[in-house]
Design a protein around this motif. Structure first.
Motif, PDB file in Angstrom:
ATOM      1  N   ASP A  99      27.221 -19.811  24.184  1.00  7.79           N
ATOM      2  CA  ASP A  99      28.212 -18.731  24.131  1.00  7.79           C
ATOM      3  C   ASP A  99      29.386 -19.259  23.310  1.00  7.79           C
ATOM      4  OD1 ASP A  99      30.109 -16.755  24.503  1.00  7.79           O
ATOM      5  OD2 ASP A  99      29.571 -16.426  26.612  1.00  7.79           O
ATOM      6  N   ILE A 100      29.406 -18.911  22.014  1.00 11.28           N
ATOM      7  CA  ILE A 100      30.412 -19.482  21.121  1.00 11.28           C
ATOM      8  C   ILE A 100      31.020 -18.419  20.228  1.00 11.28           C
ATOM      9  CG2 ILE A 100      29.199 -21.704  21.045  1.00 11.28           C
ATOM     10  CD1 ILE A 100      28.360 -20.883  18.128  1.00 11.28           C
ATOM     11  N   HIS A 101      32.149 -18.787  19.612  1.00  9.62           N
ATOM     12  CA  HIS A 101      32.751 -18.014  18.531  1.00  9.62           C
ATOM     13  C   HIS A 101      32.741 -18.909  17.298  1.00  9.62           C
ATOM     14  CE1 HIS A 101      34.344 -14.544  20.812  1.00  9.62           C
ATOM     15  NE2 HIS A 101      34.300 -15.407  21.828  1.00  9.62           N
ATOM     16  N   ASP A 102      32.173 -18.407  16.211  1.00  8.26           N
ATOM     17  CA  ASP A 102      32.093 -19.182  14.976  1.00  8.26           C
ATOM     18  C   ASP A 102      32.207 -18.228  13.786  1.00  8.26           C
ATOM     19  OD1 ASP A 102      31.346 -22.002  13.844  1.00  8.26           O
ATOM     20  OD2 ASP A 102      30.165 -20.567  12.687  1.00  8.26           O
ATOM     21  N   PRO A 103      33.247 -18.364  12.960  1.00  7.42           N
ATOM     22  CA  PRO A 103      33.493 -17.412  11.875  1.00  7.42           C
ATOM     23  C   PRO A 103      32.811 -17.754  10.556  1.00  7.42           C
ATOM     24  CG  PRO A 103      35.323 -18.924  12.032  1.00  7.42           C
ATOM     25  CD  PRO A 103      34.346 -19.341  13.110  1.00  7.42           C
ATOM     26  N   ALA A 104      31.958 -18.765  10.537  1.00  9.53           N
ATOM     27  CA  ALA A 104      31.439 -19.275   9.263  1.00  9.53           C
ATOM     28  C   ALA A 104      30.587 -18.272   8.487  1.00  9.53           C
ATOM     29  CB  ALA A 104      30.636 -20.557   9.509  1.00  9.53           C
ATOM     30  N   ASP A 105      29.836 -17.414   9.190  1.00  8.84           N
ATOM     31  CA  ASP A 105      28.881 -16.531   8.505  1.00  8.84           C
ATOM     32  C   ASP A 105      29.058 -15.092   8.976  1.00  8.84           C
ATOM     33  OD1 ASP A 105      27.087 -18.744   7.211  1.00  8.84           O
ATOM     34  OD2 ASP A 105      27.218 -19.298   9.335  1.00  8.84           O
ATOM     35  N   LYS A 106      29.198 -14.180   8.037  1.00 10.52           N
ATOM     36  CA  LYS A 106      29.402 -12.770   8.372  1.00 10.52           C
ATOM     37  C   LYS A 106      28.088 -12.012   8.502  1.00 10.52           C
ATOM     38  CE  LYS A 106      33.819 -13.462   8.064  1.00 10.52           C
ATOM     39  NZ  LYS A 106      34.614 -13.619   9.308  1.00 10.52           N
ATOM     40  N   SER A 107      27.093 -12.401   7.716  1.00  8.13           N
ATOM     41  CA  SER A 107      25.775 -11.773   7.755  1.00  8.13           C
ATOM     42  C   SER A 107      24.778 -12.724   7.103  1.00  8.13           C
ATOM     43  CB  SER A 107      25.772 -10.424   7.012  1.00  8.13           C
ATOM     44  OG  SER A 107      26.050 -10.622   5.628  1.00  8.13           O
ATOM     45  N   GLY A 108      23.498 -12.393   7.202  1.00  7.54           N
ATOM     46  CA  GLY A 108      22.501 -13.251   6.584  1.00  7.54           C
ATOM     47  C   GLY A 108      21.102 -12.911   7.068  1.00  7.54           C
ATOM     48  N   VAL A 109      20.147 -13.752   6.694  1.00  3.34           N
ATOM     49  CA  VAL A 109      18.753 -13.478   6.994  1.00  3.34           C
ATOM     50  C   VAL A 109      18.350 -14.076   8.348  1.00  3.34           C
ATOM     51  CG1 VAL A 109      18.098 -13.359   4.564  1.00  3.34           C
ATOM     52  CG2 VAL A 109      17.952 -15.552   5.781  1.00  3.34           C
ATOM     53  N   ILE A 110      17.255 -13.565   8.866  1.00  7.99           N
ATOM     54  CA  ILE A 110      16.594 -14.119  10.038  1.00  7.99           C
ATOM     55  C   ILE A 110      15.366 -14.879   9.546  1.00  7.99           C
ATOM     56  CG2 ILE A 110      15.177 -13.486  12.048  1.00  7.99           C
ATOM     57  CD1 ILE A 110      17.194 -11.190  12.500  1.00  7.99           C
ATOM     58  N   ALA A 111      15.111 -16.059  10.121  1.00  8.55           N
ATOM     59  CA  ALA A 111      13.990 -16.863   9.660  1.00  8.55           C
ATOM     60  C   ALA A 111      13.314 -17.589  10.819  1.00  8.55           C
ATOM     61  CB  ALA A 111      14.438 -17.886   8.614  1.00  8.55           C
ATOM     62  N   LEU A 112      11.989 -17.581  10.805  1.00  6.37           N
ATOM     63  CA  LEU A 112      11.225 -18.473  11.668  1.00  6.37           C
ATOM     64  C   LEU A 112      11.355 -19.862  11.078  1.00  6.37           C
ATOM     65  CD1 LEU A 112       7.980 -16.300  11.985  1.00  6.37           C
ATOM     66  CD2 LEU A 112      10.133 -16.097  13.254  1.00  6.37           C
ATOM     67  N   HIS A 113      11.375 -20.900  11.934  1.00  5.40           N
ATOM     68  CA  HIS A 113      11.762 -22.224  11.438  1.00  5.40           C
ATOM     69  C   HIS A 113      11.000 -23.312  12.188  1.00  5.40           C
ATOM     70  CE1 HIS A 113      14.735 -25.054   9.662  1.00  5.40           C
ATOM     71  NE2 HIS A 113      14.653 -25.691  10.826  1.00  5.40           N
ATOM     72  N   ILE A 114      10.099 -24.000  11.469  1.00  2.56           N
ATOM     73  CA  ILE A 114       9.383 -25.126  12.051  1.00  2.56           C
ATOM     74  C   ILE A 114       9.637 -26.366  11.200  1.00  2.56           C
ATOM     75  CG2 ILE A 114       7.607 -23.670  13.094  1.00  2.56           C
ATOM     76  CD1 ILE A 114       5.748 -24.461  10.799  1.00  2.56           C
ATOM     77  N   HIS A 115       9.165 -27.528  11.671  1.00  2.00           N
ATOM     78  CA  HIS A 115       9.370 -28.783  10.956  1.00  2.00           C
ATOM     79  C   HIS A 115       8.049 -29.360  10.464  1.00  2.00           C
ATOM     80  CE1 HIS A 115      13.470 -29.783  13.055  1.00  2.00           C
ATOM     81  NE2 HIS A 115      13.559 -28.826  12.151  1.00  2.00           N
ATOM     82  N   GLY A 116       8.123 -30.083   9.323  1.00  2.00           N
ATOM     83  CA  GLY A 116       6.968 -30.786   8.787  1.00  2.00           C
ATOM     84  C   GLY A 116       7.260 -32.264   8.650  1.00  2.00           C
ATOM     85  N   GLY A 117       6.325 -32.993   8.030  1.00  4.35           N
ATOM     86  CA  GLY A 117       6.432 -34.448   7.988  1.00  4.35           C
ATOM     87  C   GLY A 117       5.570 -35.018   9.105  1.00  4.35           C
ATOM     88  N   VAL A 118       5.093 -36.248   8.937  1.00  2.96           N
ATOM     89  CA  VAL A 118       4.149 -36.814   9.900  1.00  2.96           C
ATOM     90  C   VAL A 118       4.702 -36.804  11.318  1.00  2.96           C
ATOM     91  CG1 VAL A 118       3.003 -38.934  10.602  1.00  2.96           C
ATOM     92  CG2 VAL A 118       2.913 -38.209   8.224  1.00  2.96           C
ATOM     93  N   ARG A 119       5.953 -37.180  11.503  1.00  2.00           N
ATOM     94  CA  ARG A 119       6.500 -37.255  12.853  1.00  2.00           C
ATOM     95  C   ARG A 119       6.674 -35.874  13.483  1.00  2.00           C
ATOM     96  NH1 ARG A 119       7.062 -41.921  10.960  1.00  2.00           N
ATOM     97  NH2 ARG A 119       7.668 -43.753  12.148  1.00  2.00           N
TER      98      ARG A 119
END
Length: 260
Positions: A217-237
């Motif tokens: 539960d935060i307030h952060d003014p950095a971004d007014k709008s933008g995209v939604i993205a699914l997000h996973i990680h790669g690399g061996v680990r």
């Protein structure tokens, strides 16, 4: 009686019109016939997003060689963005992960162009920024901005599912108070279980919920709008599960309600 019926019909039509006008209707971001319609994988050489069981979107990283730099081993971000940008909204979806697997969601985020430079802090500690930010040229197609962290139970992974992480910029959790909220640190349910997640974005106010338990539960003014993205990680680990199998993140029933 006829007048009462007509009045009821008019009231219903007005309610529908108002809901449409003010964006109160829920819209699915996973098309019924093709859940990945409108979505773009920006890292197809590193991982894939596929539809399975009719309505599930599954993200998997490809096995790849380990790349070590002066600051440690490289972990690749593999992001799949929706075609529209959003400002204020409520987003809900269901998700489950194989053990030790990241399957986060970016929101109000941005796609790097050929010459996108951003101030980037060193990620020496996910809870605090240590050292000054440095202007950094991002690879084209990188997705950066706020991230709803989803990575299993905090007790097993050390990550904090439900917190908000500023990806590629401040590189830290943005809610320092989340661990004090009742049930927040253990809200995620491990195993072959669908967890329900909700994100509410109103102006600079961000709230997250995991299985109806309030988390960030935060307030952060950095971004007014933008995209939604699914997000996973790669690399061996990142692309090797606890038992040696390929980890995966599964998403389904993703819906959005646009707010004024």
């Amino acid at each position: 009686m006829r007048f009462a019926k007509q009045l009821t019909r008019v009231s219903l039509l007005l309610a529908v019109a108002c809901a449409t006008m003010f964006g109160q209707q829920w819209v699915s971001l996973f098309d019924a016939k093709n859940p990945l319609k409108g979505w773009t994988n920006h890292d197809p050489d590193l991982g894939a997003y596929k539809v399975e069981n009719g309505n599930e979107v599954v993200g998997r990283a490809f096995p790849s060689k380990d790349v070590k730099t002066e600051t440690g081993y490289v972990v690749y971000d593999i992001s799949c963005t929706y075609e529209k940008e959003f400002t204020n909204f409520i987003l809900t979806w269901e998700e489950k992960l194989t053990p030790n697997t990241p399957g986060s969601l970016m929101f109000r985020s941005h796609i790097a162009g050929k010459h996108t430079e951003i101030p980037q802090a060193p990620m020496e500690n996910r809870k605090t920024v240590q050292g000054p930010a440095v202007m950094t040229l991002l690879p084209e197609g990188d997705v950066y901005g706020p991230q709803f962290v989803v990575r299993g139970s905090h007790e097993k992974t050390g990550w904090t599912t439900g917190n908000i992480f500023d990806d590629s910029r401040r590189k830290r959790y943005l809610d320092d108070e989340m661990e004090k909220r009742p049930g927040a640190m253990t809200a995620w349910k491990e195993g072959d279980i669908w967890n329900t997640l909700r994100l509410e974005v109103r102006g600079d106010h961000y709230q997250t919920f995991v299985n109806d338990i309030a988390c960030a539960d935060i307030h952060d003014p950095a971004d007014k709008s933008g995209v939604i993205a699914l997000h996973i990680h790669g690399g061996v680990r990142a692309a090797t599960g606890i038992n040696g199998g390929q980890p995966e993140a599964r998403y389904r029933n993703m819906k959005i309600q646009i707010l004024p």
